[in-house]
Design a protein around this motif. Structure first.
Motif, short mmCIF file in Angstrom:
data_model
loop_
_atom_site.label_atom_id
_atom_site.label_comp_id
_atom_site.label_asym_id
_atom_site.label_seq_id
_atom_site.Cartn_x
_atom_site.Cartn_y
_atom_site.Cartn_z
N MET A 155 -7.86 48.93 -32.14
CA MET A 155 -6.52 48.60 -32.62
C MET A 155 -6.57 47.58 -33.75
O MET A 155 -7.32 46.60 -33.71
CB MET A 155 -5.67 48.05 -31.47
N ASP A 156 -5.79 47.83 -34.78
CA ASP A 156 -5.72 46.92 -35.92
C ASP A 156 -5.11 45.60 -35.48
O ASP A 156 -4.13 45.56 -34.72
CB ASP A 156 -4.87 47.56 -37.02
N PHE A 157 -5.68 44.48 -35.95
CA PHE A 157 -5.13 43.16 -35.62
C PHE A 157 -3.66 43.06 -36.01
O PHE A 157 -2.87 42.40 -35.34
CB PHE A 157 -5.93 42.07 -36.33
N GLU A 158 -3.28 43.72 -37.09
CA GLU A 158 -1.91 43.63 -37.59
C GLU A 158 -0.93 44.33 -36.67
O GLU A 158 0.26 44.01 -36.68
CB GLU A 158 -1.85 44.23 -39.00
N ALA A 159 -1.38 45.29 -35.88
CA ALA A 159 -0.49 46.07 -35.01
C ALA A 159 -0.46 45.56 -33.58
O ALA A 159 0.20 46.14 -32.74
CB ALA A 159 -0.92 47.54 -35.01
N LEU A 356 -8.77 45.86 -46.10
CA LEU A 356 -8.25 47.07 -46.74
C LEU A 356 -9.13 48.29 -46.49
O LEU A 356 -8.67 49.42 -46.67
CB LEU A 356 -8.10 46.84 -48.25
N LEU A 357 -10.36 48.08 -46.08
CA LEU A 357 -11.24 49.21 -45.79
C LEU A 357 -10.82 49.96 -44.53
O LEU A 357 -11.44 50.98 -44.21
CB LEU A 357 -12.68 48.73 -45.65
N ARG A 358 -9.80 49.49 -43.83
CA ARG A 358 -9.33 50.24 -42.66
C ARG A 358 -8.66 51.55 -43.07
O ARG A 358 -8.52 52.46 -42.24
CB ARG A 358 -8.33 49.39 -41.88
N TYR A 359 -8.25 51.66 -44.33
CA TYR A 359 -7.65 52.89 -44.81
C TYR A 359 -8.74 53.87 -45.22
O TYR A 359 -9.66 53.53 -45.96
CB TYR A 359 -6.74 52.60 -46.01
N HIS A 383 -10.95 44.47 -39.48
CA HIS A 383 -9.55 44.63 -39.10
C HIS A 383 -9.36 44.82 -37.60
O HIS A 383 -8.22 44.85 -37.13
CB HIS A 383 -8.95 45.83 -39.84
N ASN A 384 -10.45 44.96 -36.83
CA ASN A 384 -10.32 45.13 -35.39
C ASN A 384 -11.58 44.60 -34.71
O ASN A 384 -12.54 44.15 -35.38
CB ASN A 384 -10.07 46.59 -35.02
#
Length: 409
Positions: A155-159, A356-359, A383-384
């Motif tokens: 899971m993304d930290f942002e979510a 940004l590499l999560r995309y 990111h996770n």
């Protein structure tokens, strides 16, 4: 710690009526959303409301935030909670339900603070009465389903919501970072060492009248290299920086020779603050030391300042540098390539961690990213939890010598 009773707040200066109960409900909402709000903040908020115009929403918001929020990174969460709470309760519940419904869609996700406030508001909803027992659902084959633990790893930290962030912080504290050890120029005595220690052998022979009865041996000392982290705390990176600071705090307290610098529009050394064992105290000290949290970004200027003032002090003995930033510099690429190249030449290994590499379709289109990318050894996502574990494994693996195929993306 229990909140102060309503009578204590009334004695603090706020009159009776619905304001007292609403204020206590708002304090409980902030606590469920993850803010460290206690009885002291509740009484201070009650006293602050006695000196502002209650009909002016801006004055009430400013007064409550001034006495209830102590860290810059909590401002956004407080603003979301204030906006959702201080209006019709039914409207707040509808907004919370809509927030949770929209979070599962593929379009742009709301900020994580809104999701955490929505979860806290949903906790106030009364539970439906128990219904008659229904027959159990048929058993289904679930051999290949992903467990909650695996879902948290990806899971993304942002979510993440409030509960998921708390669990992610506990997982980060359990991460172990055994850095690949390097040989130093120093030796230590070792009876089974591979090399002879002539000086120690001669000293021992003098005690025996010049007779060499035994050969002293020695072994070269190995120790992990210094670890230096340069973390971007600008507006676009603030949400990730909050989680990554827990990782840097755990690493700083686990081993020596770890140095952490935060930069937005200026560079700040927070190594001493992160050495405090208590994480909350350490982050409070960091918040007091960093004046530009969630501001603009001057990556080139910050790296140039680090090269000029700190590189000679902390980048010796094969240091590893973690550059944590999305590469979005408001100054464009001015001086960025030169500063990154000098930083790369001053250390043994430069690893760029970019959320940004999560995309999947990421392309280095911005000027800052294109200027920095040719001068780094590794380009990794962060990111996770899964990306953090991959970073730990990479740092622990033996690395080739300088100039032998180190650069990887």
């Amino acid at each position: 710690m229990a909140l102060a009773p309503a009578s204590a707040i009334v004695r603090a200066g706020v009159g009776g009526g619905h304001l007292v109960s609403n204020l206590l409900a708002f304090v409980r909402l902030l606590r469920r959303a993850g803010l460290p709000v206690g009885a002291g903040e509740a009484i201070a908020a009650a006293e602050a409301l006695t000196i502002v115009d209650l009909a002016d929403r801006a004055q009430v918001h400013g007064a409550l935030r001034a006495v209830m929020v102590h860290r810059r990174e909590h401002f956004e969460l407080f603003d979301q909670a204030f906006t959702l709470f201080w209006r019709s309760p039914e409207a707040g519940r509808q907004a919370a339900a809509l927030e949770l419904f929209e979070a599962g869609k593929e379009k742009e996700r709301p900020p994580p603070t809104a999701r955490r406030v929505a979860e806290a508001l949903m906790a106030d909803r009364p539970r439906p009465p128990p219904q008659e027992a229904e027959p159990p659902p048929p058993l289904r084959e679930a051999t290949l389903t992903v467990s909650d633990r695996e879902r948290l790893q990806r899971m993304d930290f942002e979510a993440m919501g409030a509960a998921e962030i708390a669990e992610a912080k506990r997982e980060i504290r359990r991460l172990v970072l055994p850095l690949d050890e390097r040989r130093t120029r120093r030796f230590r005595a070792d009876p089974s060492g591979p090399g002879l220690d002539l000086r120690a052998t001669i000293r021992a022979s003098l005690r025996e009248g010049g007779e060499i009865l035994a050969l002293a041996r020695r072994r070269r000392i190995t120790r992990p290299p210094p670890l230096v982290a340069l973390c971007d705390i600008s507006g676009s990176m603030a949400r990730y920086a909050q989680i990554l600071l827990h990782f840097l705090h755990a690493v700083t307290n686990e081993r020596d020779r770890v140095h952490t610098f935060l930069f937005g529009t200026r560079l700040t050394n927070v190594t001493r603050q992160l050495r405090h064992r208590d994480a909350e105290v350490a982050f409070e000290l960091v918040a007091q030391a960093v004046p530009d949290w969630s501001g603009g970004t001057r990556i080139g200027e910050s790296l140039a300042r680090f090269n000029r003032l700190w590189a000679r002090r902390v980048l010796g003995q094969g240091a590893v540098v973690l550059l944590i930033t999305d590469g979005l510099d408001r100054e464009g690429a001015k001086g960025l390539a030169e500063a990154t190249d000098r930083l790369r030449r001053s250390c043994r290994r430069l690893i760029w961690l970019n959320p940004l590499l999560r995309y999947a379709g990421f392309q280095p289109k911005s000027q800052g990213i294109r200027a920095m990318l040719p001068h780094v050894d590794e380009f990794r996502p962060v990111h996770n939890l899964e990306s953090l574990r991959a970073l730990v494994e990479s740092l622990s693996a033996p690395q080739p010598r300088a100039g032998h195929g180190r650069r990887a993306a």
